[in-house]
Write a protein that holds these residues in place. Sequence first.
Motif: not given
Length: 333
Positions: A209, A245, A263, A275-277, A281
Motif C-alpha cells: 500500500n 487490499a 505489509y 497490520k496483519l494477524r 493470516e
Amino acid sequence: MTQKISLSRYLVEQQRSKGHIPSQLRLLLEVVARACKGISHAVNKGALGGVLGSAGSENVQGEVQKKLDIIANEVLIEANEWGGHLAAMASEEMDSIYLVPNRYPQGEYLLLFDPLDGSSNIDVNVSIGTIFSVLIKPEGPQAVSEQDFLQAGKHQVAAGYCVYGPQTTLVLTVGDGVALFTLDREQGSFVLTQENLQIPQDTQEFAINMSNMRHWDAPVKRYIDECLLGQDGPRGKNFNMRWIASMVADVHRILTRGGVFMYPWDKREPNKAGKLRLMYEANPMSWLVEQAGGASTNGRTRILDLQPTQLHERVSVILGSKNEVDRVTAYHH
Ligand code: P6P
C-alpha cells in the motif's frame, strides 16, 4: 475427457499414497470446503441477499464488522462444531476461542480462521476470501485453552484459503506441496485444477500500500525506491505494482505468477508489529508460500518460526518470490 478429481478423492488418494491426512483431518478439510461453498453462495448474492454493508458492531481488532464477516464466521462455526474432529476454534471475529459444545464429541484438531478477509472490498465487488489454519491440540488431560493455540506456524498440519473471485478457488497444503481446486457450481464440488504450484524465484511485481510510504522503515523504503527506479536503477529492470487490499487475492496472484507482498511495520503505531494477524493470516499464507517454493519473513525472522504470545497478535509480512523476500530481509539486517 480427463477425469475430474474432486477434493474428497484428492484427499483420499493423498492419504493412500503419502499417509499424512488421517480421516479426521480429511473430514475437517471437507467440512471447511463445504462451509466455503456456503460463504461463496452468500457472497455471490451480494445486495440481492441483503448481506452487504456493516453490521453495526466491532470485532476484537476494533474494526467495523460487515454483515458478511459475521455470516461467514457463523457458517464456519456451525459447519465444524458437531463433526467430532475439533477441540476448539479461533476466529478474527471472536475475542476468545470457541470451545466445541459438550453435546458434541471433541477431536484433536484446532481450527483458526479469518472468515472473510478483505472486508473493505465486500461492498465494491472485489475479490475477498476465507483463510484457515489447522493445528493439533497439545496432549494432556486439561481442557483446551487459548494457550494451546499459541504454536509457531511451522506446527500447522494444514493451511489454506478460499478466494471468492471470478472463480471460487480453494488452495490447500498439508505439507506436500500446494493444490488448487475450482468450484464446479453445476456439480457443487471443488475440482482439482492445479497441483504442485511453484512461485518463480524472481519477479518484477510488488504489492504494497504505497500510501503508507512516508511511514515505512528504511529497508522497506530502500527496496521500493529501487523497484521504482526500474531499469535505470540498481535493479536493472522495471517493476509493476499491484495492490488489491485483499490479502487472499494478492497472495493468490503471487502463488499463481510470482511477486512479493509486503505489509510491513510502520511508524504510525510503533507498538504494533504490523497490520496483519499472525495466527490466521500470516501463518497459513506463509506455509502455502513456502510449500510453493517461496519465502515469508517479518523482515528479520521466518514467520513460521515466530512463537506467538497472543491469539490476535499482529506481524509485519514480507512474502512471495524467494529472491525478492531474501533481498528485503537482507536490507533489514
Ligand atoms: P489496507 C484486509 O482488510 C487486510 O487485512 C488484508 O486482507 C489486506 O492485505 C490489508 O488488510 C489491506 O490493508 O491498509 O491497504 O487497506
